[in-house]
Scaffold this active site. Sequence first.
Site, PDB file in Angstrom:
ATOM      1  N   GLU A  23      45.056   3.974  29.075  1.00 16.89           N
ATOM      2  CA  GLU A  23      43.845   4.798  29.002  1.00 16.89           C
ATOM      3  C   GLU A  23      42.855   4.250  27.978  1.00 16.89           C
ATOM      4  O   GLU A  23      41.646   4.291  28.201  1.00 16.89           O
ATOM      5  CB  GLU A  23      44.214   6.249  28.705  1.00 16.89           C
ATOM      6  CG  GLU A  23      44.953   6.880  29.874  1.00 16.89           C
ATOM      7  CD  GLU A  23      45.221   8.350  29.677  1.00 16.89           C
ATOM      8  OE1 GLU A  23      44.319   9.142  29.984  1.00 16.89           O
ATOM      9  OE2 GLU A  23      46.321   8.686  29.205  1.00 16.89           O
ATOM     10  N   GLU A  45      53.392   8.553  32.898  1.00 14.95           N
ATOM     11  CA  GLU A  45      53.682   9.914  32.431  1.00 14.95           C
ATOM     12  C   GLU A  45      53.717  10.929  33.566  1.00 14.95           C
ATOM     13  O   GLU A  45      54.338  11.974  33.450  1.00 14.95           O
ATOM     14  CB  GLU A  45      52.706  10.353  31.326  1.00 14.95           C
ATOM     15  CG  GLU A  45      51.248  10.330  31.692  1.00 14.95           C
ATOM     16  CD  GLU A  45      50.541   9.035  31.356  1.00 14.95           C
ATOM     17  OE1 GLU A  45      49.374   9.100  30.960  1.00 14.95           O
ATOM     18  OE2 GLU A  45      51.128   7.963  31.510  1.00 14.95           O
TER      19      GLU A  45
END
Length: 173
Positions: A23, A45
């Site tokens: 990210e 995740e």
Amino acid sequence: RLEDSPKPIVAAINGTCFGGGCEVALSCHYRIATKNKKTQLGLPEVMLGLLPGAGGTQRLPRLVGLANALPIMLTGAPVRADKAKRLGLVDVLVDPLGPGLMSQEERDIQYLEEVAIDAAKKLASGQLKGRRSTMWEPEWSSVKGFTHNLMLKAGPVRNYVFDQAVKEVKKKT
């Protein structure tokens, strides 16, 4: 804050770049990765039932298009560097260097750092154009940006895309 910086931010990726690291790389203006089997990007995740929380679900579709982003975001499957380049997730791939006085990994990291610094200088001088598709301002100028925005704005198209995504996730879970 990274993507809004007036100074160019370049991500140099060598090895796994998952979750928050991915990210952060997505928020950079330019991404360089090594052509290495170990270099992978992804948002794993989601395999734990967690959603990426640092803007990855907004930035990824703007970089690679919604159709390419959904499998990455929904399955958590890693993307190798060569595929990431084809998708537009990575801007440049660099070859690993051969053996020398330092270990292979140390040489690769040093070379990757040199390439990243050179790219940042070129971005700052305008010789190189980075993609600054920000999270909050949809990009309509590119084909990917136009398609992405059209999909999200047109109800029937959006519903179809998300229905297909749900089917794919159900197949894999």
